[in-house]
Design a protein around this motif. Structure first.
Motif, PDB file in Angstrom:
ATOM      1  N   TYR A 125       0.835  -1.209   0.000  1.00  0.00           N
ATOM      2  CA  TYR A 125       0.000   0.000   0.000  1.00  0.00           C
ATOM      3  C   TYR A 125       0.868   1.257   0.000  1.00  0.00           C
ATOM      4  O   TYR A 125       0.661   2.169  -0.808  1.00  0.00           O
ATOM      5  N   CYS A 129       0.935   3.676  -3.134  1.00  0.00           N
ATOM      6  CA  CYS A 129       0.136   4.885  -2.891  1.00  0.00           C
ATOM      7  C   CYS A 129       0.950   6.070  -2.376  1.00  0.00           C
ATOM      8  O   CYS A 129       0.533   7.224  -2.523  1.00  0.00           O
ATOM      9  N   ASP A 130       2.086   5.795  -1.750  1.00  0.00           N
ATOM     10  CA  ASP A 130       2.929   6.879  -1.233  1.00  0.00           C
ATOM     11  C   ASP A 130       4.398   6.477  -1.372  1.00  0.00           C
ATOM     12  O   ASP A 130       5.120   6.348  -0.381  1.00  0.00           O
ATOM     13  N   ARG A 223      -7.730   0.328  -1.970  1.00  0.00           N
ATOM     14  CA  ARG A 223      -7.023   1.603  -2.173  1.00  0.00           C
ATOM     15  C   ARG A 223      -5.907   1.449  -3.196  1.00  0.00           C
ATOM     16  O   ARG A 223      -5.695   2.347  -4.024  1.00  0.00           O
ATOM     17  N   ILE A 224      -5.209   0.323  -3.185  1.00  0.00           N
ATOM     18  CA  ILE A 224      -4.143   0.080  -4.157  1.00  0.00           C
ATOM     19  C   ILE A 224      -4.706   0.039  -5.567  1.00  0.00           C
ATOM     20  O   ILE A 224      -4.168   0.653  -6.507  1.00  0.00           O
ATOM     21  N   ILE A 226      -7.456   1.369  -6.713  1.00  0.00           N
ATOM     22  CA  ILE A 226      -7.886   2.712  -7.116  1.00  0.00           C
ATOM     23  C   ILE A 226      -6.685   3.521  -7.600  1.00  0.00           C
ATOM     24  O   ILE A 226      -6.748   4.204  -8.638  1.00  0.00           O
ATOM     25  N   THR A 227      -5.575   3.438  -6.863  1.00  0.00           N
ATOM     26  CA  THR A 227      -4.373   4.187  -7.248  1.00  0.00           C
ATOM     27  C   THR A 227      -3.792   3.671  -8.545  1.00  0.00           C
ATOM     28  O   THR A 227      -3.409   4.449  -9.430  1.00  0.00           O
ATOM     29  N   VAL A 228      -3.717   2.333  -8.694  1.00  0.00           N
ATOM     30  CA  VAL A 228      -3.121   1.738  -9.895  1.00  0.00           C
ATOM     31  C   VAL A 228      -3.918   2.111 -11.136  1.00  0.00           C
ATOM     32  O   VAL A 228      -3.354   2.514 -12.160  1.00  0.00           O
ATOM     33  N   SER A 230      -5.733   4.580 -11.634  1.00  0.00           N
ATOM     34  CA  SER A 230      -5.738   6.015 -11.912  1.00  0.00           C
ATOM     35  C   SER A 230      -4.438   6.492 -12.561  1.00  0.00           C
ATOM     36  O   SER A 230      -4.355   7.647 -12.974  1.00  0.00           O
ATOM     37  N   LEU A 231      -3.444   5.614 -12.665  1.00  0.00           N
ATOM     38  CA  LEU A 231      -2.188   5.981 -13.298  1.00  0.00           C
ATOM     39  C   LEU A 231      -2.411   6.204 -14.784  1.00  0.00           C
ATOM     40  O   LEU A 231      -3.117   5.429 -15.439  1.00  0.00           O
ATOM     41  N   ARG A 237       0.844   1.190 -14.852  1.00  0.00           N
ATOM     42  CA  ARG A 237      -0.199   0.388 -14.197  1.00  0.00           C
ATOM     43  C   ARG A 237       0.203  -1.077 -14.117  1.00  0.00           C
ATOM     44  O   ARG A 237       0.030  -1.722 -13.073  1.00  0.00           O
TER      45      ARG A 237
END
Length: 316
Positions: A125, A129-130, A223-224, A226-228, A230-231, A237
């Motif tokens: 995560y 994400c960070d 959450r992962i 969603i972030t992936v 959105s790349l 991705r």
């Protein structure tokens, strides 16, 4: 052992039946189980050796993997030697205290494995994400604290199961355990005393560890994902997703087997007992077998190192 009114007071020895209903083929069942154990030991020891020898693998993801491998070795070793003694050498007897120790070790290592899977999800995560803070968050000191915390959480939460059995359950209907290892409910159900507190605490431990861990792992991967997704770049991705595939496979194999075993044991009264026991055995044996294979196949650094070991050729 003192017998009173058809019950046994504080038995000193229990008898493990193995797999009731399949006694005639237990010898043959032991062969694939033994093969799984040998492969699991080889794969996990090889994984530990590779991670230790390669400094490039001294990163949080691989150090968590080393913790998982060590836990898998301990977990499978807690169950297989005694099980094979029952299947092959007709040695079903086990001292009551030794049975409780095996029970505590098995459930403790199961809980440790769940905690490590949660830590691995947290690592992925933060890495996805960070990523800029990953190195500062997941320091070697934090990894040590996580390892100690996961171990203490498991050991301390499971320990009262032993105390409740020793202190509350004095009389037993039988000393024959219809199982191939010392499972908590298989022992509790032998008692002639009130077992409601023992059952409730067992459910509390299962939810406090497996239930909470799977909730946080699921939230992390939501959450992962969603972030992936959105790349902006497809390559980015795919690269981010590939770093999670191995952990997702390990996560699914561990928890799906856990849920099948848990629900069939508690709610599948119409299912033959040997199905319950076979599922319980597979739940303990399959993850240690598959984990090093999954990570060996899906992780390029480990795959390359294994390839060097087994296909190394001297250059002139």
């Amino acid at each position: 052992m003192l017998q009173l009114n058809g019950t046994v007071f504080m038995p000193s020895v229990l008898t493990l039946l193995g797999i009731p209903g399949l006694e005639s083929v237990q010898f043959w069942i032991g062969i694939p189980f033994c093969a799984m154990y040998v492969v699991a030991l080889f794969g996990n020891f090889l994984l530990l050796a590779i991670i230790k020898s390669e400094r490039s693998l001294h990163e949080p993801m691989y150090l968590f993997l080393a913790m998982l491998g060590a836990t898998d070795i301990a977990l499978s070793t807690c169950i297989l030697p005694k099980m094979l003694g029952i299947f092959w050498f007709h040695m079903p007897q086990i001292h009551f205290d030794a049975c409780l120790l095996q029970m505590w070790l098995i459930h403790t290592f199961q809980s440790i494995e769940s905690g490590i899977l949660l830590a691995m999800a947290m690592d992925r995560y933060v890495a996805i994400c960070d990523p800029l803070r990953h190195a500062t968050i997941f320091t070697h000191q934090l990894l040590t604290h996580i390892g100690v915390g996961v171990t203490l959480r498991a050991a301390l939460l499971v320990a009262p199961c032993l105390v409740l059995i020793k202190c509350r359950l004095k009389f037993y209907w039988t000393t024959v355990v219809s199982h191939s290892y010392c499972e908590h409910m298989a022992i509790v159900k032998l008692a002639a005393d009130d077992i409601r507190v023992n059952k409730i605490y067992g459910l509390f431990v299962a939810f406090s560890i497996l239930g909470i861990d799977i909730i946080f792992i699921t939230l992390s991967y939501i959450r992962i994902f969603i972030t992936v997704f959105s790349l902006p770049q497809k390559e980015a991705r795919l690269k981010a997703f590939n770093t999670c595939i191995a952990h997702i496979c390990v996560f699914l194999e561990f928890y799906l087997l856990a849920f099948f075993s848990f629900f069939t044991h508690r709610f599948g009264s119409h299912i033959p007992s040997y199905i319950h026991i076979l599922l319980s055995n597979l739940y303990l044996l399959v993850p240690p077998l598959l984990n090093p294979i999954v990570y060996g196949v899906k992780t390029k650094q480990i795959r390359d190192r294994v390839s060097k070991i087994f296909h190394y050729k001297d250059t002139p």
